[in-house]
Design a protein around this motif. Sequence first.
Motif, PDB file in Angstrom:
ATOM      1  N   TRP A  17       2.816  14.388  -9.207  1.00 52.38           N
ATOM      2  CA  TRP A  17       3.801  15.470  -9.319  1.00 52.38           C
ATOM      3  C   TRP A  17       4.410  15.520 -10.717  1.00 52.38           C
ATOM      4  CZ3 TRP A  17       3.368  19.301  -6.299  1.00 52.38           C
ATOM      5  CH2 TRP A  17       2.904  19.120  -5.004  1.00 52.38           C
ATOM      6  N   LYS A  18       4.549  14.367 -11.366  1.00 54.69           N
ATOM      7  CA  LYS A  18       5.054  14.347 -12.726  1.00 54.69           C
ATOM      8  C   LYS A  18       4.076  15.062 -13.658  1.00 54.69           C
ATOM      9  CE  LYS A  18       6.823  11.120 -16.188  1.00 54.69           C
ATOM     10  NZ  LYS A  18       7.048   9.715 -16.520  1.00 54.69           N
ATOM     11  N   LYS A  19       2.783  14.777 -13.478  1.00 49.17           N
ATOM     12  CA  LYS A  19       1.741  15.427 -14.279  1.00 49.17           C
ATOM     13  C   LYS A  19       1.733  16.933 -14.022  1.00 49.17           C
ATOM     14  CE  LYS A  19      -3.253  15.358 -15.043  1.00 49.17           C
ATOM     15  NZ  LYS A  19      -4.529  14.779 -14.614  1.00 49.17           N
ATOM     16  N   LYS A  20       1.852  17.314 -12.755  1.00 48.97           N
ATOM     17  CA  LYS A  20       1.842  18.730 -12.388  1.00 48.97           C
ATOM     18  C   LYS A  20       3.044  19.452 -13.007  1.00 48.97           C
ATOM     19  CE  LYS A  20       0.716  21.625  -8.568  1.00 48.97           C
ATOM     20  NZ  LYS A  20      -0.658  22.027  -8.650  1.00 48.97           N
ATOM     21  N   LYS A  21       4.217  18.827 -12.973  1.00 50.79           N
ATOM     22  CA  LYS A  21       5.412  19.421 -13.544  1.00 50.79           C
ATOM     23  C   LYS A  21       5.258  19.592 -15.051  1.00 50.79           C
ATOM     24  CE  LYS A  21      10.413  18.972 -13.501  1.00 50.79           C
ATOM     25  NZ  LYS A  21      11.559  18.206 -13.044  1.00 50.79           N
ATOM     26  N   LYS A  22       4.644  18.597 -15.704  1.00 56.38           N
ATOM     27  CA  LYS A  22       4.417  18.669 -17.145  1.00 56.38           C
ATOM     28  C   LYS A  22       3.476  19.828 -17.479  1.00 56.38           C
ATOM     29  CE  LYS A  22       3.024  15.785 -21.054  1.00 56.38           C
ATOM     30  NZ  LYS A  22       2.514  14.472 -21.456  1.00 56.38           N
ATOM     31  N   GLU A  71       0.829  -1.208   0.000  1.00 53.62           N
ATOM     32  CA  GLU A  71       0.000   0.000   0.000  1.00 53.62           C
ATOM     33  C   GLU A  71       0.861   1.255   0.000  1.00 53.62           C
ATOM     34  OE1 GLU A  71      -2.317  -0.764   3.476  1.00 53.62           O
ATOM     35  OE2 GLU A  71      -3.954  -1.675   2.351  1.00 53.62           O
ATOM     36  N   LYS A  72       1.959   1.233   0.746  1.00 53.40           N
ATOM     37  CA  LYS A  72       2.877   2.369   0.764  1.00 53.40           C
ATOM     38  C   LYS A  72       3.458   2.608  -0.626  1.00 53.40           C
ATOM     39  CE  LYS A  72       4.375   2.046   5.572  1.00 53.40           C
ATOM     40  NZ  LYS A  72       5.508   1.787   6.466  1.00 53.40           N
ATOM     41  N   ALA A  73       3.829   1.527  -1.304  1.00 58.58           N
ATOM     42  CA  ALA A  73       4.395   1.637  -2.647  1.00 58.58           C
ATOM     43  C   ALA A  73       3.366   2.213  -3.628  1.00 58.58           C
ATOM     44  CB  ALA A  73       4.886   0.277  -3.125  1.00 58.58           C
ATOM     45  N   LYS A  74       2.099   1.768  -3.492  1.00 55.89           N
ATOM     46  CA  LYS A  74       1.036   2.294  -4.361  1.00 55.89           C
ATOM     47  C   LYS A  74       0.850   3.793  -4.142  1.00 55.89           C
ATOM     48  CE  LYS A  74      -1.817  -1.867  -4.888  1.00 55.89           C
ATOM     49  NZ  LYS A  74      -3.116  -2.474  -4.565  1.00 55.89           N
ATOM     50  N   ARG A  75       0.827   4.199  -2.872  1.00 57.16           N
ATOM     51  CA  ARG A  75       0.666   5.625  -2.569  1.00 57.16           C
ATOM     52  C   ARG A  75       1.835   6.441  -3.103  1.00 57.16           C
ATOM     53  NH1 ARG A  75      -1.955   6.856   3.330  1.00 57.16           N
ATOM     54  NH2 ARG A  75      -3.996   6.008   2.866  1.00 57.16           N
ATOM     55  N   LYS A  76       3.031   5.904  -2.943  1.00 53.85           N
ATOM     56  CA  LYS A  76       4.218   6.604  -3.412  1.00 53.85           C
ATOM     57  C   LYS A  76       4.185   6.751  -4.929  1.00 53.85           C
ATOM     58  CE  LYS A  76       9.196   6.654  -2.795  1.00 53.85           C
ATOM     59  NZ  LYS A  76      10.354   6.006  -2.199  1.00 53.85           N
ATOM     60  N   ALA A  77       3.792   5.685  -5.631  1.00 57.53           N
ATOM     61  CA  ALA A  77       3.709   5.729  -7.094  1.00 57.53           C
ATOM     62  C   ALA A  77       2.639   6.725  -7.536  1.00 57.53           C
ATOM     63  CB  ALA A  77       3.399   4.347  -7.635  1.00 57.53           C
ATOM     64  N   LYS A  78       1.523   6.743  -6.831  1.00 56.72           N
ATOM     65  CA  LYS A  78       0.438   7.673  -7.167  1.00 56.72           C
ATOM     66  C   LYS A  78       0.893   9.116  -6.964  1.00 56.72           C
ATOM     67  CE  LYS A  78      -4.454   8.478  -6.259  1.00 56.72           C
ATOM     68  NZ  LYS A  78      -5.629   8.066  -5.501  1.00 56.72           N
TER      69      LYS A  78
END
Length: 118
Positions: free
Chosen positions: A71-76, A59-66
């Motif tokens: 942030w990648k989308k926001k930066k784009k 679950e931690k990994a899923k949250r981190k990936a999300k």
Amino acid sequence: MSSGQRSSGAGEVPGSQRLTNKDFRTILMTPRPGQESAFTRMAVRTPSGTKKENLSEEEKAKRKAKAAQYWKKKKKEEKIMEEEAGVRYRDRAKERRLGKNPDFEEPGMVPASALPIL
């Protein structure tokens, strides 16, 4: 009455009954019976996001990936906005340094500072 004595008029309180700052602080800090103080209410309540949750590693990994995806989308989006701003605005300082200024390139255009004073 002598000059050293004060008159005890209707508006004056005898020295033994005057309240100090310490007295007011204790009055304000003393809770009323049957009522919560504002401090107690603030201390008990916590924002929902601050609770520490017991999550599995998956679950931690899923949250981190999300979060990374967000942030990648926001930066784009920010990069696209900067590119659009670059199209709308021109670098006038750069134009001045290069000696190019399309605002004053018309042949009939004369700057106001070049006109004679009458």
